[in-house]
Motif scaffolding. Structure first.
Motif, PDB file in Angstrom:
ATOM      1  N   SER A 414       0.840  -1.194   0.000  1.00  0.00           N
ATOM      2  CA  SER A 414       0.000   0.000   0.000  1.00  0.00           C
ATOM      3  C   SER A 414       0.870   1.238   0.000  1.00  0.00           C
ATOM      4  CB  SER A 414      -0.892  -0.001   1.242  1.00  0.00           C
ATOM      5  OG  SER A 414      -1.542   1.242   1.362  1.00  0.00           O
ATOM      6  N   CYS A 415       0.471   2.232  -0.740  1.00  0.00           N
ATOM      7  CA  CYS A 415       1.164   3.511  -0.693  1.00  0.00           C
ATOM      8  C   CYS A 415       0.620   4.288   0.508  1.00  0.00           C
ATOM      9  CB  CYS A 415       0.944   4.277  -1.989  1.00  0.00           C
ATOM     10  SG  CYS A 415      -0.667   5.083  -2.046  1.00  0.00           S
ATOM     11  N   PRO A 416       1.230   5.413   0.878  1.00  0.00           N
ATOM     12  CA  PRO A 416       0.741   6.163   2.047  1.00  0.00           C
ATOM     13  C   PRO A 416      -0.652   6.778   1.837  1.00  0.00           C
ATOM     14  CG  PRO A 416       2.996   6.785   1.505  1.00  0.00           C
ATOM     15  CD  PRO A 416       2.499   5.971   0.364  1.00  0.00           C
ATOM     16  N   GLY A 417      -1.002   7.089   0.613  1.00  0.00           N
ATOM     17  CA  GLY A 417      -2.337   7.619   0.339  1.00  0.00           C
ATOM     18  C   GLY A 417      -2.634   8.929   1.051  1.00  0.00           C
ATOM     19  N   LEU A 418      -3.897   9.206   1.190  1.00  0.00           N
ATOM     20  CA  LEU A 418      -4.356  10.512   1.685  1.00  0.00           C
ATOM     21  C   LEU A 418      -3.952  10.798   3.133  1.00  0.00           C
ATOM     22  CD1 LEU A 418      -5.849  12.936   0.531  1.00  0.00           C
ATOM     23  CD2 LEU A 418      -7.993  11.929   1.270  1.00  0.00           C
ATOM     24  N   ASP A 419      -3.470   9.809   3.843  1.00  0.00           N
ATOM     25  CA  ASP A 419      -3.023  10.086   5.209  1.00  0.00           C
ATOM     26  C   ASP A 419      -1.753  10.934   5.219  1.00  0.00           C
ATOM     27  OD1 ASP A 419      -4.843   8.601   7.116  1.00  0.00           O
ATOM     28  OD2 ASP A 419      -4.418   7.085   5.583  1.00  0.00           O
ATOM     29  N   TYR A 420      -0.971  10.859   4.146  1.00  0.00           N
ATOM     30  CA  TYR A 420       0.259  11.646   4.085  1.00  0.00           C
ATOM     31  C   TYR A 420       0.424  12.405   2.778  1.00  0.00           C
ATOM     32  CZ  TYR A 420       1.858   8.747   7.994  1.00  0.00           C
ATOM     33  OH  TYR A 420       1.979   8.131   9.197  1.00  0.00           O
ATOM     34  N   CYS A 421      -0.022  11.803   1.693  1.00  0.00           N
ATOM     35  CA  CYS A 421       0.453  12.233   0.385  1.00  0.00           C
ATOM     36  C   CYS A 421      -0.394  13.361  -0.187  1.00  0.00           C
ATOM     37  CB  CYS A 421       0.443  11.047  -0.564  1.00  0.00           C
ATOM     38  SG  CYS A 421       0.916  11.509  -2.212  1.00  0.00           S
ATOM     39  N   ALA A 422       0.287  14.403  -0.653  1.00  0.00           N
ATOM     40  CA  ALA A 422      -0.401  15.584  -1.170  1.00  0.00           C
ATOM     41  C   ALA A 422      -1.102  15.305  -2.499  1.00  0.00           C
ATOM     42  CB  ALA A 422       0.595  16.730  -1.335  1.00  0.00           C
ATOM     43  N   LEU A 423      -0.733  14.258  -3.176  1.00  0.00           N
ATOM     44  CA  LEU A 423      -1.321  13.979  -4.484  1.00  0.00           C
ATOM     45  C   LEU A 423      -2.511  13.032  -4.404  1.00  0.00           C
ATOM     46  CD1 LEU A 423       2.023  13.406  -6.430  1.00  0.00           C
ATOM     47  CD2 LEU A 423       0.664  15.495  -6.334  1.00  0.00           C
ATOM     48  N   ALA A 424      -2.721  12.453  -3.234  1.00  0.00           N
ATOM     49  CA  ALA A 424      -3.698  11.369  -3.108  1.00  0.00           C
ATOM     50  C   ALA A 424      -5.118  11.827  -3.419  1.00  0.00           C
ATOM     51  CB  ALA A 424      -3.644  10.796  -1.702  1.00  0.00           C
ATOM     52  N   THR A 425      -5.905  10.899  -3.978  1.00  0.00           N
ATOM     53  CA  THR A 425      -7.332  11.154  -4.156  1.00  0.00           C
ATOM     54  C   THR A 425      -8.149  10.391  -3.118  1.00  0.00           C
ATOM     55  OG1 THR A 425      -7.177   9.500  -5.910  1.00  0.00           O
ATOM     56  CG2 THR A 425      -7.367  11.781  -6.589  1.00  0.00           C
ATOM     57  N   ALA A 426      -7.540   9.422  -2.465  1.00  0.00           N
ATOM     58  CA  ALA A 426      -8.271   8.636  -1.468  1.00  0.00           C
ATOM     59  C   ALA A 426      -7.288   8.058  -0.460  1.00  0.00           C
ATOM     60  CB  ALA A 426      -9.037   7.514  -2.157  1.00  0.00           C
ATOM     61  N   ARG A 427      -7.847   7.573   0.639  1.00  0.00           N
ATOM     62  CA  ARG A 427      -6.992   6.930   1.631  1.00  0.00           C
ATOM     63  C   ARG A 427      -6.687   5.506   1.179  1.00  0.00           C
ATOM     64  NH1 ARG A 427     -10.880   7.461   6.350  1.00  0.00           N
ATOM     65  NH2 ARG A 427     -12.202   7.268   4.533  1.00  0.00           N
ATOM     66  N   SER A 428      -5.480   5.054   1.453  1.00  0.00           N
ATOM     67  CA  SER A 428      -5.183   3.663   1.144  1.00  0.00           C
ATOM     68  C   SER A 428      -4.822   2.871   2.391  1.00  0.00           C
ATOM     69  CB  SER A 428      -4.072   3.563   0.094  1.00  0.00           C
ATOM     70  OG  SER A 428      -3.042   4.465   0.377  1.00  0.00           O
ATOM     71  N   ILE A 429      -4.201   3.525   3.371  1.00  0.00           N
ATOM     72  CA  ILE A 429      -3.787   2.789   4.571  1.00  0.00           C
ATOM     73  C   ILE A 429      -4.988   2.162   5.303  1.00  0.00           C
ATOM     74  CG2 ILE A 429      -2.756   3.035   6.865  1.00  0.00           C
ATOM     75  CD1 ILE A 429      -0.722   4.945   5.635  1.00  0.00           C
ATOM     76  N   PRO A 430      -6.057   2.927   5.589  1.00  0.00           N
ATOM     77  CA  PRO A 430      -7.179   2.308   6.315  1.00  0.00           C
ATOM     78  C   PRO A 430      -7.805   1.146   5.541  1.00  0.00           C
ATOM     79  CG  PRO A 430      -7.439   4.695   6.234  1.00  0.00           C
ATOM     80  CD  PRO A 430      -6.294   4.356   5.343  1.00  0.00           C
ATOM     81  N   VAL A 431      -7.829   1.250   4.221  1.00  0.00           N
ATOM     82  CA  VAL A 431      -8.396   0.160   3.428  1.00  0.00           C
ATOM     83  C   VAL A 431      -7.521  -1.085   3.545  1.00  0.00           C
ATOM     84  CG1 VAL A 431      -9.016  -0.562   1.089  1.00  0.00           C
ATOM     85  CG2 VAL A 431      -9.506   1.772   1.836  1.00  0.00           C
ATOM     86  N   SER A 432      -6.207  -0.874   3.479  1.00  0.00           N
ATOM     87  CA  SER A 432      -5.324  -2.042   3.604  1.00  0.00           C
ATOM     88  C   SER A 432      -5.431  -2.643   4.998  1.00  0.00           C
ATOM     89  CB  SER A 432      -3.879  -1.668   3.266  1.00  0.00           C
ATOM     90  OG  SER A 432      -3.308  -0.904   4.295  1.00  0.00           O
ATOM     91  N   GLN A 433      -5.597  -1.780   6.001  1.00  0.00           N
ATOM     92  CA  GLN A 433      -5.729  -2.313   7.363  1.00  0.00           C
ATOM     93  C   GLN A 433      -7.011  -3.138   7.511  1.00  0.00           C
ATOM     94  OE1 GLN A 433      -5.159   1.635   9.139  1.00  0.00           O
ATOM     95  NE2 GLN A 433      -3.512   0.765  10.373  1.00  0.00           N
ATOM     96  N   ALA A 434      -8.096  -2.631   6.919  1.00  0.00           N
ATOM     97  CA  ALA A 434      -9.366  -3.356   7.007  1.00  0.00           C
ATOM     98  C   ALA A 434      -9.247  -4.718   6.316  1.00  0.00           C
ATOM     99  CB  ALA A 434     -10.481  -2.534   6.371  1.00  0.00           C
ATOM    100  N   LEU A 435      -8.585  -4.741   5.172  1.00  0.00           N
ATOM    101  CA  LEU A 435      -8.430  -6.003   4.446  1.00  0.00           C
ATOM    102  C   LEU A 435      -7.522  -6.960   5.208  1.00  0.00           C
ATOM    103  CD1 LEU A 435      -8.191  -4.561   0.857  1.00  0.00           C
ATOM    104  CD2 LEU A 435      -9.862  -6.248   1.649  1.00  0.00           C
TER     105      LEU A 435
END
Ligand code: SF4
Lengths: 551, 183
Positions: A414-435
């Motif tokens: 998983s990339c850092p996603g919207l929790d850190y990244c200025a370019l993100a369009t969505a969160r990725s960390i919480p989704v990976s954690q849920a999975l």
């Protein structure tokens, strides 16, 4: 592993003081943010959503215990006590103050590390097979050549302002673990019938918004010509690559728009001019570098280690870890131990300072002082005795590092996603954690078998979703995040870009959707068919039906 | 516009003519590439040195027919992030063996000066007056070693040479020889 000589050390030290002066000029206002930006980027410093992020180069993913401890120290001294291993075998610190950066670079230089060219439109830190020098299938260790490329590309004056970033990956094994077809340039070693080394040169691969499998520009390039040929390719790219649109600026677009044949002609034409006399790979220099990569003095051990066999029989959990995380080594009696940095419900690739130190200690005690970072965001102890594995595993277990899920569905990229990244369009960390929680049961994971699940928080694809057997891409529409699912990608030797399955899902729906896909696979698989094999046999149809027909 | 070389700022002795300005009877002149092409028959007879301002989106092979007559080529950096002229300069120096003056113009910043010298530029048109001479020269000389033996500026030594010297441990190993420079 490679050690700096006095000249490498001086070069890095000068680079640090140069950056110190650049930072001072920025802090005093002499340099504008626009002017400072390319300078800091070439030193790995990004401005993210909440703070600066420093990306430290781990050339071809190889670290010593001492270096790992230095990273742990930095994470405590200047960050929040943890660091993040990235899909490019680097480490990122997410909470850095600009004024601390020169001091961090100084600390890194003390252990022969730097952040040169971990970002910016230049030749990035070179990556390699994370099992280099250890894998049973390897023809030769690719790291001497990777180190040669690291040195040659360091502050290369002609190629520091390319149209876009430029990534090179190297492998010395027939089974591709370095994703050479998904890099701007990928190099794969071949041996001819006389045992001579030649490199297959692949160009124009990449992920991002236009994923492309690279094309072979040369089947067999003599090793001595390697750097000259790389210069020819990058020169063609520097001159002809698009600069009008940053999304079309990677070399893959040039290769695609020019056509593979024509691109090859351009490169060969440039190369035929022998532009870089004095750039032939110096055999003595390569020998000098190779001497550092000899590996340990392996003991002569028996193929079967009775102690190890007994350990496996003694405990089911250990046996499971061995099955998932331990790989075949070149030498009898040895093994490659892969450490999962994907605990159940954790953030993929995040390690605390204490965990970094634990791994450093283990590597020092059992593993020839060597650690690798893989592009799957895991760590590797490349040379351990099979008879030590049980003890190693116990220490890992006690420190939250014993998860037995390598290459399984819990081993999510998983990339850092919207929790850190200025370019993100969505969160990725919480989704990976849920999975990760949804599929936490190790028996279930083992039953599902090899499966790569990759998540990116935007179309830039840092989470490699295009090459996940299951890929998830976070997007946004009218302020609502949603997730698109792709199936069938692979970055291995059987490389492919995944295909989009259909309409996206909300973050809450993703775990159910993935579960449906997995259940569909289990119901239709034949014999020992893996997910990818089954998908390639049946196509997207059954999965689409299972997901969308009911709705 | 001040002109910087490896050491100092100096006045620019060349006269730049745009596409229509009349050619003076003598003196050193620089013309845009279109004009060089269209007026070459007369320009080649000019009583004085001749230079060209070449854009960064054309292949330098287009300069080949004129190079014999040219004593100066100015290459353009429309933005400091646009690095095409690094490759153009390199090509002019190594492939065409151009020995004349090679100038960088456009959006130049001190931290790029070293790279520019390494690929063969020797003069710099400095439009931006914010930076002192020391700022330019310090930035250009801050890295004394180069990993690219064929791209080494005067203030640098190739690491490969340094390693060779270290190996032989010759008594005069610390005394760095003057490095060959393109032009
Ligand atoms: S994929 Fe997008 S969100 Fe994720 S790290 Fe890359 S740029 Fe950021």
């Amino acid at each position: 592993m490679y050690r700096y000589d006095e000249f490498d050390a001086r070069f890095v030290a000068e680079r640090v003081s140069q950056f110190r002066s650049q930072t001072e000029r920025r802090l005093s206002g002499e340099l504008s943010e626009d002017e400072f930006k390319p300078l800091r980027l070439m030193n790995g410093l990004y401005l993210q959503l909440h703070a600066y992020m420093l990306r430290v180069a781990i050339p071809y993913g190889t670290l010593s215990s001492q270096q790992m401890r230095a990273l742990a120290d930095i994470s405590e001294k200047y960050d929040r006590g943890y660091g993040h291993f990235t899909t490019r075998q680097n480490m990122q610190f997410n909470w850095i103050a600009l004024e601390d950066t020169p001091a961090i670079l100084e600390d890194l230089a003390k252990v022969e590390m730097h952040a040169i060219q971990t970002s910016g439109n230049c030749i990035r830190n070179v990556t390699a097979d994370h099992w280099a020098g250890a894998a049973a299938d390897e023809l030769a260790d690719p790291r001497p050549v990777a180190e040669l490329i690291r040195q040659w590309s360091s502050l290369h004056p002609e190629f520091s302002f390319l149209p876009r970033k430029f990534k090179i990956a190297v492998t010395g094994a027939p089974n591709d673990r370095a994703a050479v077809k998904f890099h701007d340039i990928g190099l794969r070693l071949h041996l001819n019938e006389h045992g001579q080394r030649g490199w297959e040169v692949i160009a124009g691969g990449g992920q991002g918004r236009t994923p492309m499998v690279g094309v072979t520009v040369r089947d067999w390039l003599p090793e001595a010509e390697l750097l000259g040929y790389l210069e020819a390719i990058i020169r063609v790219y520097n001159l002809f690559g698009r600069r009008d649109n940053k999304y079309k600026a990677r070399i893959k677009i040039l290769v695609h728009e020019t056509g593979a044949e024509k691109f090859r002609d351009l490169v060969e034409e440039e190369y035929a001019r022998k532009p870089g006399s004095g750039i032939e790979v110096d055999a003595r220099e390569l020998e000098r570098i190779e001497a550092y990569f000899g590996g340990p003095n392996f003991e002569v051990l028996a193929m079967v280690q009775p102690e190890f066999e007994q350990d496996k029989l003694r405990g089911r959990e250990f046996a499971r870890w061995v099955r998932a995380n331990v790989s075949a080594h070149q030498m009898p009696g040895y093994a490659i131990a892969n450490i999962s940095v994907k605990p159940v419900g954790g953030i993929p690739g995040d390690a605390t300072a204490a965990q970094m130190r634990t791994i450093a200690d283990i590597a020092e005690r059992f593993g020839n002082d060597e650690i690798r970072v893989s592009h799957h965001q895991n760590l590797v102890l490349p040379h351990v005795r099979q008879s030590d594995l049980h003890e190693i595993w116990q220490v890992l277990q006690a420190n939250g590092l014993g998860t037995a899920n390598l290459g399984l569905i819990g081993d999510i990229i998983s990339c850092p996603g919207l929790d850190y990244c200025a370019l993100a369009t969505a969160r990725s960390i919480p989704v990976s954690q849920a999975l990760s929680r949804r599929f936490s049961n190790p028996d279930r994971q083992a039953e599902i078998g090899p499966l790569r699940l990759n998540i990116s928080g935007c179309i830039n694809a840092c989470g490699h979703h295009h090459v996940g057997h299951i890929g998830i891409l976070g997007l946004e529409k009218k302020g609502v995040e949603f997730y698109q699912i792709t199936l069938g990608g692979s970055s291995a030797t059987d490389s492919a870009v995944g295909g989009v399955l259909g309409p996206g899902f909300s973050a809450e729906e993703v775990p159910d959707a993935i579960e449906t896909i997995v259940d569909t696979y289990i119901a239709l698989r034949m014999d020992k068919e893996t997910f990818l094999q089954a998908y390639r046999r049946v196509g997207a149809g059954p999965f689409k039906e299972a997901l969308y027909a009911a709705a | 516009m001040p002109l910087l070389n490896q050491r100092e700022f100096k006045a620019d002795p060349w006269t730049f003519l745009d596409t229509s300005e009349p050619v003076p009877s003598g003196g050193d002149i620089v013309v845009p590439f279109e004009r060089l092409v269209s007026d070459f028959k007369t320009l080649m007879l000019h009583d004085g040195q001749l230079g060209v301002a070449f854009p960064n989106n054309l292949p330098v092979t287009e300069l080949e027919p004129y190079l014999q007559r040219l004593q100066l080529v100015t290459l353009d950096f429309p933005a400091f992030t646009d690095g095409r002229a690094y490759s153009q300069a390199r090509e002019l120096r190594t492939h065409f063996g151009f020995k004349g003056e090679l100038r960088a113009a456009g959006n130049l910043l001190p931290d790029q000066l070293g790279f520019m010298q390494q690929v063969g530029f020797d003069y710099f048109e400095i439009a931006d007056e914010r930076f002192s001479l020391d700022a330019w020269l310090d930035a250009a000389t801050s890295i004394s070693l180069s990993y690219q033996p064929s791209f080494t500026s005067r203030s640098q030594m190739p690491i490969s040479t340094a390693r060779g010297l270290a190996d032989t441990s010759a008594p005069d190993a610390e005394d760095w020889p003057e490095q060959p420079h393109y032009g």
